[in-house]
Enzyme design. Structure first.
Site, mmCIF file in Angstrom:
data_model
loop_
_atom_site.group_PDB
_atom_site.id
_atom_site.type_symbol
_atom_site.label_atom_id
_atom_site.label_comp_id
_atom_site.label_asym_id
_atom_site.label_seq_id
_atom_site.Cartn_x
_atom_site.Cartn_y
_atom_site.Cartn_z
ATOM 1 N N ARG A 563 19.978 42.646 27.961
ATOM 2 C CA ARG A 563 20.846 42.575 26.796
ATOM 3 C C ARG A 563 20.069 43.011 25.572
ATOM 4 N NH1 ARG A 563 26.140 41.874 27.951
ATOM 5 N NH2 ARG A 563 26.294 41.371 25.739
ATOM 6 N N VAL A 564 20.734 43.722 24.712
ATOM 7 C CA VAL A 564 19.993 44.162 23.537
ATOM 8 C C VAL A 564 19.689 43.009 22.600
ATOM 9 C CG1 VAL A 564 20.540 46.597 23.576
ATOM 10 C CG2 VAL A 564 22.104 45.003 22.478
ATOM 11 N N ASP A 565 20.441 41.941 22.755
ATOM 12 C CA ASP A 565 20.090 40.790 21.924
ATOM 13 C C ASP A 565 18.784 40.170 22.420
ATOM 14 O OD1 ASP A 565 21.762 40.373 24.069
ATOM 15 O OD2 ASP A 565 23.334 39.404 22.877
ATOM 16 N N ASP A 566 18.316 40.584 23.563
ATOM 17 C CA ASP A 566 17.043 40.102 24.092
ATOM 18 C C ASP A 566 15.926 41.119 23.916
ATOM 19 O OD1 ASP A 566 18.810 38.609 26.811
ATOM 20 O OD2 ASP A 566 18.095 37.689 24.967
ATOM 21 N N VAL A 567 16.221 42.173 23.212
ATOM 22 C CA VAL A 567 15.173 43.161 23.007
ATOM 23 C C VAL A 567 14.192 42.651 21.963
ATOM 24 C CG1 VAL A 567 14.695 45.429 22.003
ATOM 25 C CG2 VAL A 567 16.407 45.180 23.794
#
Ligand code: 6R9
Length: 695
Positions: A563-567
């Site tokens: 997830r990009v929120d986890d990048v």
């Protein structure tokens, strides 16, 4: 000749045909055997490319041809599909039980004007084609030795009985029904019964708390709730009806009352006399269902009538009610199932997912049954009574297709090869994975140890919202790369964009979006069309935004990076948590890893890694350094974790997803801001992590 850019990025596949020798530097290719390719539904990259190209250039023709294989009471109109992302003009009303529930700005329609029924297509159509005596469901209970099965005819009988019961209790087309059941045959039976009468099912995973259940009840106001008194998973009994009772009480206080609660009696877990009961509202399944007729006329519905609502969590806020409609979802789940698993009528198919998740909707119930497949439904825990249970089940039923999640693969890997190698598993021909990126070392173990290095692995990337597979190998069609979901399914145009929404070409990495529509796409978020537009269509104008990061390599293979929120952004380098995790777990002593970003004075963000070691391996300073070296070697020095936090276990939801929200709090020592930990499979792991936080 014009080829849209969607087909452009797979054209390199021409160079990677089966049987050709692969260049020396391409050692990471895993090539399907000639025997497999020769019998596959799609036998070569050329065949795929030809079909893919047509699916992009002529979606209407491509999907119409496939849709024609199903039964339609009335064929769809001239416009096979219609989408309005940019213009935002069309105002369409959708009705649920007679109540208008949203106005469409973003409008998406497939097979509009068509009239059909998915339950009819799963059951009656197959029975008429001669599959009445074929096993539709093999059921394996939690306790070894307890099992059952239903043929397609028997399944239809039971579906009709439940459908008649629901109708008798006032459930009409467009009404919602909540299903809160474990993996009993009654779960798919009830889904199909709702679909038969045009009711909208909302399956709530039977691991959700009373609070979560009541939140969903309040949101969709079901006419009926269907549950069971209790279930045993592993050696633990779970009293589902108590949870339902609490949820119903809570909803009543919020003005939503439930008049009917149909309770399946599961005597293995709890006796009838010991079940708490509310006369007038609660009714035993076994007391009423068998009394109903085994035939029930089908309610013909529009292609765009809602089929189900499934709640899924966003990164923030209350759960989103993802709405799928009938026609497009039907065509898409059936087609993806057939090709991604190389389905053959003789297959015995086992998907370990629960029907409480999208995977259990599309690939336990609808996709397989639309193909007339024999589906195995397993009630219990995968490691009960021992870590070899899955392989005992594979041998007992001669399972050919085994579809599971990386988290299970890693945990079985951790339990040791002996549990696997003592079984035969000769029946297996296709393995598959879903839910998160599968790290190459787990991929290889799955491939070599479980599948004798001869079963292709379909690493299927998709989402609740997409309805079905989006990026997935087609086994036999092209070489695989361990850890890559490979190429888009027919009709899917993945694009990778930068922060500004510009499409990136060739080798690149960025935000994964999808251009144009595909039949299985969700149509709205129940009661919140604005959130639907804001979350998915506003971030990158003109595209569906997946929320995932993706890298495309020089061969055009897609690598989902989480997830990009986890990048994590370390000194300007964008690093996918999944990439670091994959590097860590490639270390032979590391069983599992979860990585989050923490504030870092110099670099902006630092990398904080929670690491679970293989059973019996002690923590040591040397191993800590060794793990960091492993990451430096595989990704680069910039990706080396700043901190390794020993973790006896990781906080996971019951579906096996790591709850990074909690890990981020632990990593930043905000122990009193952990938030809600009640949906964790084992809330105690959080305390262990806090205890070890200075180790
Ligand atoms: C089907 C399902 C969706 C999210 C998705 C992505 C992750 C799922 C994956 C994968 C890499 C795969 N995901 N499959 N990531 N490779 N094969 O899991 O739906 O529960 O909605 O989750 O899961 O991050 O965005 P859902």
């Amino acid at each position: 000749k014009h080829v849209s850019s969607g087909a452009g990025h797979v054209s390199h596949l021409n160079a990677v045909t089966l049987g050709e020798s692969v260049a020396a530097e391409e050692v990471d290719f895993v090539i399907p055997s000639k025997d497999f390719a020769a019998q596959a539904n799609i036998q070569s990259s050329e065949q795929y490319l030809e079909m893919y190209k047509r699916s992009i250039e002529d979606p209407a023709g491509f999907w119409s041809d496939i849709a024609s294989e199903f039964y339609w009471k009335q064929r769809w109109g001239d416009k096979v599909w219609d989408e309005n992302i940019d213009i935002r003009k069309g105002k369409i009303k959708i009705e649920l039980g007679g109540h208008v529930f949203c106005f469409f700005d973003h409008l998406l329609q497939w097979f509009n004007g068509g009239i059909t029924n998915i339950s009819y297509n799963c059951l009656d159509r197959n029975i008429e084609a001669g599959l009445g005596d074929k096993i539709a469901i093999y059921w394996e209970g939690n306790e070894p030795g307890l099992d059952d099965s239903l043929t397609y005819s028997q399944l239809r009988d039971q579906v009709c009985q439940v459908a008649n019961y629901l109708k008798d209790n006032g459930v009409k087309k467009g009404d919602a029904v909540i299903i809160y059941l474990p993996m009993l045959m009654e779960l798919p039976i009830t889904m199909l019964a709702c679909a038969r009468i045009g009711a909208i099912h909302s399956v709530v995973f039977a691991g959700f708390s009373a609070e979560s259940l009541s939140q969903r009840i309040i949101d969709c106001k079901p006419k009926v709730i269907i549950t069971c008194n209790a279930v045993k998973r592993g050696s633990k009994a779970i009293y589902l009806k108590d949870i339902v009772d609490a949820a119903i009480n809570d909803s009543a206080q919020n003005g939503v009352s439930i008049d009917v609660s149909l309770v399946y009696e599961n005597p293995v877990a709890l006796k009838r006399v010991d079940t708490k009961w509310k006369e007038g509202r609660d009714i035993w399944w076994q007391d009423v269902i068998p009394r109903y007729p085994t035939t029930c006329p089908v309610e013909w519905v529009d292609a765009e009538d809602p089929l189900f609502l499934l709640y899924t969590s966003g990164s923030t806020g209350k759960p989103k009610g993802v709405v799928h409609t009938t026609g497009g979802y039907m065509v898409y789940t059936a087609t993806t199932f057939k090709y991604a698993f190389d389905y053959k009528p003789s297959d015995i198919y086992w998907c370990t997912a629960d029907c409480g998740w999208i995977t259990g909707h599309s690939y336990v119930t609808y996709g397989p049954m639309l193909n007339g497949a024999s589906v195995l439904v397993y009630e219990g825990a995968p490691n009960y009574p021992h870590a070899g249970r899955c392989w005992d089940i594979v041998d007992k039923y001669k399972v050919t297709t085994f579809y599971t999640a990386p988290t299970l693969v890693r945990s079985l890997m951790r339990d040791g090869d002996e549990y696997v190698t003592r079984s035969s598993r000769k029946s297996l021909r296709v393995l598959a994975s879903v839910g998160e990126p599968i790290n190459p070392s787990a991929w290889r173990w799955f491939y070599n140890v479980v599948g004798y290095s001869r079963c292709p692995i379909s690493d299927t990337w998709w989402q609740t919202e997409t309805g079905g597979f989006m990026i997935t190998p087609l086994p036999g069609a092209w070489p695989q790369k361990p850890g890559s979901a490979t190429f888009p399914f027919f009709g899917v145009q993945p694009v990778i964009v930068d922060e500004k929404g510009a499409e990136l070409e060739g080798e690149c990495s960025g935000y994964l979006c999808v251009k144009n529509s595909w039949p299985g796409a969700f149509r709205t978020l129940y009661g919140d069309h604005e959130r639907y537009e804001t979350t998915y269509f506003k971030p990158f104008a003109g595209y569906y935004f997946t929320g995932d990061g993706c890298r495309r390599d020089k061969d055009g293979y897609h690598w989902l990076t989480g997830r990009v929120d986890d990048v994590i952004n370390v000194s300007g380098h964008r690093i996918g948590t999944a990439e670091v995790e994959s590097a860590l777990v490639s270390h032979p002593k590391c069983a599992e890893a979860a990585v989050v970003g923490v504030e870092h004075e110099v670099k902006g963000q630092g990398i904080y890694a929670f690491v679970t070691l293989v059973d019996g391996v002690p923590y040591s300073e040397e191993l800590r350094k060794d793990l960091i070296v492993t990451v430096r070697k595989q990704i680069g020095a910039f990706a080396a974790p700043d901190k390794i936090h020993w973790a006896p276990g990781l906080p996971k939801t019951r579906s096996g997803k790591i709850m990074r929200r909690i890990l981020r709090k632990v990593a930043s020592r905000q122990f009193d801001e952990l938030g809600d930990t009640s949906t964790l499979a084992d809330p105690n792991v959080v305390n262990q992590l806090i205890e070890l936080s200075d180790s």
